[in-house]
Design a protein around this motif. Structure first.
Motif: not given
Length: 84
Positions: A67-72
């Protein structure tokens, strides 16, 4: 001369209705409930490691990292390396 209403009444939504509306709006933009939890956690905590975010949001660490990678990539958050 016309008379105008001397009293105007407004209905103020309940806090829970506002909270639900904001969460639904965030979910619309962020796609998933996990990303909403992460976003709200980061607003409160500031910079944090993926492990701390996973623990603070009760999201599995692998799900949190994805999720963090996607949000970045979506440019909702920025990634910082340690010391930077």
């Amino acid at each position: 001369m016309k008379e105008y209403a001397k009293e105007i009444k407004f209905n103020i939504p309940e806090k829970s209705d506002i909270d639900k509306g904001l969460l639904e709006m965030l979910k619309f933009f962020l796609d998933t409930e996990s990303k909403v939890k992460i976003y709200l956690y980061l607003l409160k905590a500031g910079r944090s490691s993926s492990d701390n975010i996973a623990e603070g949001t009760s999201i599995y660490p692998s799900t949190c990292r994805e999720a963090l990678d996607s949000m970045v990539q979506m440019k909702f958050i920025e990634k910082y390396n340690e010391g930077g």
